[in-house]
Design a protein around this motif. Structure first.
Motif, short mmCIF file in Angstrom:
data_model
loop_
_atom_site.label_atom_id
_atom_site.label_comp_id
_atom_site.label_asym_id
_atom_site.label_seq_id
_atom_site.Cartn_x
_atom_site.Cartn_y
_atom_site.Cartn_z
N GLU A 22 0.94 -1.25 -0.02
CA GLU A 22 0.15 -0.09 -0.06
C GLU A 22 0.79 1.14 -0.05
N LEU A 23 0.39 2.24 -0.84
CA LEU A 23 1.28 3.46 -0.94
C LEU A 23 0.44 4.35 -0.59
N ASP A 24 0.79 5.47 0.04
CA ASP A 24 0.01 6.52 0.17
C ASP A 24 0.14 7.28 -1.09
N LYS A 25 -0.52 8.75 -1.12
CA LYS A 25 -0.54 9.43 -2.27
C LYS A 25 0.89 9.85 -2.74
N VAL B 157 9.65 6.47 -12.28
CA VAL B 157 9.38 5.57 -13.27
C VAL B 157 9.38 5.97 -14.82
N SER B 158 8.16 7.00 -14.61
CA SER B 158 7.97 7.55 -15.93
C SER B 158 9.19 8.40 -16.52
N GLN B 159 10.13 9.01 -15.63
CA GLN B 159 11.28 9.59 -16.24
C GLN B 159 12.04 8.76 -16.89
N ILE B 160 12.33 7.53 -16.11
CA ILE B 160 13.15 6.52 -16.57
C ILE B 160 12.64 5.81 -17.91
N ASP B 161 11.35 5.51 -18.05
CA ASP B 161 10.84 5.19 -19.09
C ASP B 161 10.93 6.15 -20.38
N ASP B 162 10.63 7.33 -19.95
CA ASP B 162 10.94 8.28 -21.28
C ASP B 162 12.32 8.60 -21.65
N CYS C 260 0.84 0.69 -10.19
CA CYS C 260 0.80 1.57 -9.05
C CYS C 260 -0.29 2.43 -9.33
N PRO C 261 -1.38 2.55 -8.22
CA PRO C 261 -2.57 3.53 -8.22
C PRO C 261 -1.92 5.08 -8.31
N MET C 262 -2.54 5.67 -9.05
CA MET C 262 -2.04 6.83 -9.32
C MET C 262 -2.18 7.70 -8.08
N PHE C 263 -3.18 7.66 -7.38
CA PHE C 263 -3.58 8.41 -6.20
C PHE C 263 -3.13 7.68 -4.75
N GLY C 264 -2.47 6.71 -4.90
CA GLY C 264 -2.15 5.66 -3.64
C GLY C 264 -3.15 4.73 -3.57
N GLY C 265 -2.80 3.84 -2.64
CA GLY C 265 -3.66 2.78 -2.18
C GLY C 265 -3.14 1.34 -2.25
N GLY C 266 -3.96 0.43 -2.25
CA GLY C 266 -3.49 -0.89 -2.32
C GLY C 266 -3.03 -1.30 -3.70
N VAL C 267 -1.83 -1.90 -3.54
CA VAL C 267 -1.24 -2.62 -4.57
C VAL C 267 -1.34 -4.15 -4.59
N ARG C 268 -1.67 -4.87 -5.62
CA ARG C 268 -2.02 -6.34 -5.87
C ARG C 268 -1.15 -6.74 -6.96
N SER D 239 0.92 -10.02 -8.95
CA SER D 239 1.19 -11.42 -9.27
C SER D 239 2.89 -11.51 -8.98
N LEU D 240 3.46 -12.73 -8.91
CA LEU D 240 4.63 -12.82 -8.72
C LEU D 240 5.61 -12.47 -9.77
N GLU D 241 5.16 -12.45 -11.12
CA GLU D 241 5.72 -12.01 -12.48
C GLU D 241 5.68 -10.53 -12.33
N GLN D 242 4.82 -9.95 -11.82
CA GLN D 242 4.48 -8.24 -11.65
C GLN D 242 5.30 -7.98 -10.52
N ALA D 243 5.48 -8.67 -9.36
CA ALA D 243 6.44 -8.31 -8.43
C ALA D 243 7.95 -8.48 -8.98
N ASP D 244 8.33 -9.52 -9.62
CA ASP D 244 9.60 -9.39 -10.33
C ASP D 244 9.96 -8.06 -11.21
N ALA D 245 8.90 -7.75 -11.97
CA ALA D 245 8.81 -6.53 -12.88
C ALA D 245 9.07 -5.36 -12.04
N TRP D 246 8.45 -5.21 -10.72
CA TRP D 246 8.58 -4.06 -9.91
C TRP D 246 10.34 -3.97 -9.41
N LEU D 247 10.56 -5.18 -9.00
CA LEU D 247 11.87 -5.17 -8.56
C LEU D 247 13.09 -4.61 -9.63
#
Length: 186
Positions: free
Chosen positions: A14-17, A27-32, A114-122, A124-132
């Motif tokens: 869970e991320l706050d706003k 992440v957007s800056q890196i992606d750009d 990643c929720p734009m305004f904060g909140g819960g993040v759920r 999958s294991l594959e998505q978690a690897d991508a986050w890492l």
């Protein structure tokens, strides 16, 4: 942010706003930056005919982008031979497009989950690897930008312009470490 938790094949956080905004922004800056590098790829007639993609033959001039896209062949710093230079260029040209795809892909996963305004993040294991992977890219980029070194103190004086960025770097390190621990649990 509270520590990540794993339940079966899902990982929860869970991320706050503000945390969500910082993470999404970085992440957007890196992606750009990575997508701009893709746009710089020279046109190659042979690649168009064969379908084999090629990329640039030289490393990026930007130190942050150069850190994210390192050389695939380390040269002799004192006196690189022409063969070494040629092999480094060929390896970069062959492998950089795939690396760029992977890095923009993991950035996309974070931006999608990643929720734009904060909140819960759920995740999958594959998505978690991508986050890492994406967190690692952001940390590498930020660490390069603020010149993190082994002898840098954990805190900088308030008047050092890098001080707030170092705090974000430490937060990202904690988020990544917490995610690794959650994935290792069970």
């Amino acid at each position: 942010m509270k520590p990540w938790k794993r339940k079966g094949d899902k990982v929860f956080g869970e991320l706050d706003k503000q945390e969500a905004a910082v993470l999404r922004g970085l992440v957007s800056q890196i992606d750009d930056m990575l997508k701009a590098r893709i746009e710089e790829t020279p046109q190659d007639e042979l690649a168009e005919l064969t379908g084999i993609r090629t990329g640039p033959t030289t490393s990026p001039d930007d130190p942050v982008l150069s850190r994210l896209l390192p050389d695939f062949h380390r040269l002799d710093d004192d006196n690189p031979s022409k063969a070494e230079l040629d092999s480094a260029a060929v390896l970069r040209s062959i492998h950089e497009p795939t690396l760029l795809d992977l890095k923009t892909g993991v950035a996309g996963v974070v931006l999608d989950t990643c929720p734009m305004f904060g909140g819960g993040v759920r995740l999958s294991l594959e998505q978690a690897d991508a986050w890492l992977s994406a967190l690692n890219d952001v940390r590498l980029a930020l660490g390069t930008a603020i010149d993190i070194s082994d002898d840098m103190p954990d805190e900088l004086p308030d008047d050092d312009p890098r001080s707030p960025h170092l705090a974000v770097y430490h937060w990202l390190t904690w988020v990544q470490e917490s995610l690794v621990q959650a994935l290792s649990a069970e």
